[in-house]
Design an enzyme around this catalytic site. Sequence first.
Site, PDB file in Angstrom:
ATOM      1  N   GLU A  75       0.593  -1.392   0.211  1.00  0.00           N
ATOM      2  CA  GLU A  75      -0.353   0.044  -0.053  1.00  0.00           C
ATOM      3  C   GLU A  75       1.235   1.591  -0.035  1.00  0.00           C
ATOM      4  O   GLU A  75       0.486   2.415  -0.918  1.00  0.00           O
ATOM      5  CB  GLU A  75      -0.736  -0.326   1.157  1.00  0.00           C
ATOM      6  CG  GLU A  75      -2.144  -1.293   1.470  1.00  0.00           C
ATOM      7  CD  GLU A  75      -2.777  -1.264   2.314  1.00  0.00           C
ATOM      8  OE1 GLU A  75      -3.845  -2.225   2.270  1.00  0.00           O
ATOM      9  OE2 GLU A  75      -2.136  -0.764   3.368  1.00  0.00           O
ATOM     10  N   THR A  76       2.311   1.414   1.082  1.00  0.00           N
ATOM     11  CA  THR A  76       2.508   2.208   0.812  1.00  0.00           C
ATOM     12  C   THR A  76       3.177   2.683  -0.684  1.00  0.00           C
ATOM     13  O   THR A  76       3.494   4.417  -0.677  1.00  0.00           O
ATOM     14  CB  THR A  76       4.286   2.160   2.020  1.00  0.00           C
ATOM     15  OG1 THR A  76       3.875   1.734   2.961  1.00  0.00           O
ATOM     16  CG2 THR A  76       4.838   3.243   2.052  1.00  0.00           C
TER      17      THR A  76
END
Length: 140
Positions: A75-76
Amino acid sequence: MVRLFISHSSEDKEKIVRPLVESLEKANIKTWYDEKNILDGDSISQAVFRGLKSSQLIILIISPHVWHSNWVWLETGGYLLKQKPVIPILWDISHEQFAAKFPFLADRKYIKAEISDSNYGIAQITQKLLERVKQFQTQN
Protein backbone atom coordinates in the site's frame (compact mmCIF):
# COMPACT_ATOMS: atom_id res chain seq x y z
CA MET A 1 -16.74 14.15 0.36
CA VAL A 2 -13.25 13.23 1.58
CA ARG A 3 -12.48 9.56 2.09
CA LEU A 4 -9.61 8.26 4.23
CA PHE A 5 -7.74 5.10 3.26
CA ILE A 6 -6.61 3.31 6.43
CA SER A 7 -3.36 1.37 5.96
CA HIS A 8 -2.49 -0.88 8.89
CA SER A 9 -1.22 -4.21 10.12
CA SER A 10 -4.00 -6.74 10.65
CA GLU A 11 -2.66 -7.21 14.18
CA ASP A 12 -3.81 -3.64 14.96
CA LYS A 13 -7.36 -4.13 13.71
CA GLU A 14 -9.04 -4.82 17.05
CA LYS A 15 -7.19 -2.34 19.28
CA ILE A 16 -6.70 0.59 16.88
CA VAL A 17 -8.33 0.29 13.45
CA ARG A 18 -11.91 -0.72 14.25
CA PRO A 19 -12.26 1.85 17.08
CA LEU A 20 -10.71 4.55 14.87
CA VAL A 21 -12.96 3.76 11.89
CA GLU A 22 -16.02 3.74 14.17
CA SER A 23 -15.00 7.09 15.67
CA LEU A 24 -14.34 8.65 12.25
CA GLU A 25 -17.63 7.41 10.81
CA LYS A 26 -19.53 8.80 13.82
CA ALA A 27 -17.93 12.13 12.86
CA ASN A 28 -19.27 11.66 9.28
CA ILE A 29 -15.88 10.91 7.74
CA LYS A 30 -15.85 8.18 5.12
CA THR A 31 -13.19 5.53 5.40
CA TRP A 32 -11.79 2.74 3.28
CA TYR A 33 -10.22 -0.24 4.98
CA ASP A 34 -9.91 -3.88 4.08
CA GLU A 35 -12.41 -5.44 6.47
CA LYS A 36 -15.21 -3.19 5.30
CA ASN A 37 -14.39 -2.82 1.62
CA ILE A 38 -12.86 -6.07 0.38
CA LEU A 39 -15.59 -8.60 -0.35
CA ASP A 40 -15.31 -12.37 -0.49
CA GLY A 41 -13.99 -13.34 -3.90
CA ASP A 42 -12.39 -9.94 -4.59
CA SER A 43 -8.81 -9.67 -5.73
CA ILE A 44 -7.22 -8.10 -2.65
CA SER A 45 -4.59 -6.17 -4.60
CA GLN A 46 -7.17 -4.81 -7.08
CA ALA A 47 -9.50 -3.80 -4.24
CA VAL A 48 -6.63 -2.06 -2.43
CA PHE A 49 -5.69 -0.08 -5.52
CA ARG A 50 -9.35 0.87 -6.13
CA GLY A 51 -9.47 2.03 -2.49
CA LEU A 52 -6.32 4.09 -2.93
CA LYS A 53 -7.72 5.64 -6.11
CA SER A 54 -11.05 6.53 -4.49
CA SER A 55 -9.52 8.01 -1.31
CA GLN A 56 -8.15 11.52 -0.96
CA LEU A 57 -6.04 11.10 2.19
CA ILE A 58 -4.02 8.09 3.26
CA ILE A 59 -3.75 7.23 6.96
CA LEU A 60 -0.77 5.03 7.80
CA ILE A 61 -1.00 3.39 11.24
CA ILE A 62 2.59 2.81 12.39
CA SER A 63 2.81 0.43 15.33
CA PRO A 64 5.35 -2.26 16.27
CA HIS A 65 3.27 -4.71 14.19
CA VAL A 66 3.64 -2.82 10.91
CA TRP A 67 7.18 -4.10 10.28
CA HIS A 68 5.73 -7.56 9.58
CA SER A 69 2.88 -6.51 7.28
CA ASN A 70 3.55 -7.10 3.60
CA TRP A 71 0.30 -5.34 2.70
CA VAL A 72 1.38 -2.10 4.38
CA TRP A 73 4.52 -2.12 2.23
CA LEU A 74 2.46 -2.76 -0.92
CA GLU A 75 0.00 0.00 0.00
CA THR A 76 2.87 2.38 0.77
CA GLY A 77 4.21 1.92 -2.74
CA GLY A 78 0.72 2.39 -4.16
CA TYR A 79 0.02 5.67 -2.46
CA LEU A 80 3.43 7.05 -3.22
CA LEU A 81 2.68 6.37 -6.89
CA LYS A 82 -0.71 8.08 -6.52
CA GLN A 83 1.01 11.10 -4.92
CA LYS A 84 -1.69 11.57 -2.31
CA PRO A 85 -1.21 13.10 1.13
CA VAL A 86 -0.06 10.51 3.66
CA ILE A 87 -0.66 11.08 7.37
CA PRO A 88 1.44 8.75 9.54
CA ILE A 89 -0.01 7.92 12.94
CA LEU A 90 2.65 6.73 15.36
CA TRP A 91 1.21 4.29 17.89
CA ASP A 92 3.74 3.02 20.43
CA ILE A 93 6.58 3.93 18.04
CA SER A 94 9.09 6.76 18.26
CA HIS A 95 9.81 9.11 15.37
CA GLU A 96 13.31 7.63 15.18
CA GLN A 97 11.93 4.11 14.73
CA PHE A 98 9.48 5.38 12.11
CA ALA A 99 12.21 7.26 10.22
CA ALA A 100 14.50 4.23 10.23
CA LYS A 101 11.87 1.96 8.65
CA PHE A 102 10.13 4.53 6.43
CA PRO A 103 12.92 6.98 5.48
CA PHE A 104 10.95 8.08 2.39
CA LEU A 105 8.13 9.30 4.68
CA ALA A 106 10.28 10.58 7.56
CA ASP A 107 9.86 14.23 6.58
CA ARG A 108 6.05 14.03 6.86
CA LYS A 109 4.30 15.64 9.76
CA TYR A 110 2.80 12.86 11.83
CA ILE A 111 0.28 12.37 14.60
CA LYS A 112 1.70 10.81 17.76
CA ALA A 113 -1.04 8.86 19.52
CA GLU A 114 -1.40 9.04 23.28
CA ILE A 115 -1.53 5.33 24.04
CA SER A 116 -1.64 5.31 27.84
CA ASP A 117 -5.44 5.43 27.41
CA SER A 118 -6.40 3.93 24.05
CA ASN A 119 -9.88 5.54 24.13
CA TYR A 120 -8.26 8.94 24.55
CA GLY A 121 -5.73 8.07 21.83
CA ILE A 122 -8.53 7.24 19.38
CA ALA A 123 -10.42 10.44 20.28
CA GLN A 124 -7.23 12.47 19.88
CA ILE A 125 -6.47 10.98 16.45
CA THR A 126 -10.08 11.47 15.32
CA GLN A 127 -9.99 15.15 16.30
CA LYS A 128 -6.71 15.76 14.47
CA LEU A 129 -7.97 13.94 11.37
CA LEU A 130 -11.20 15.97 11.43
CA GLU A 131 -9.09 19.12 11.38
CA ARG A 132 -6.99 17.78 8.51
CA VAL A 133 -10.07 16.81 6.49
CA LYS A 134 -11.45 20.34 6.91
CA GLN A 135 -8.12 21.81 5.74
CA PHE A 136 -8.10 19.48 2.75
CA GLN A 137 -11.65 20.47 1.81
CA THR A 138 -10.78 24.15 2.06
CA GLN A 139 -7.67 23.74 -0.10
CA ASN A 140 -9.39 21.68 -2.79
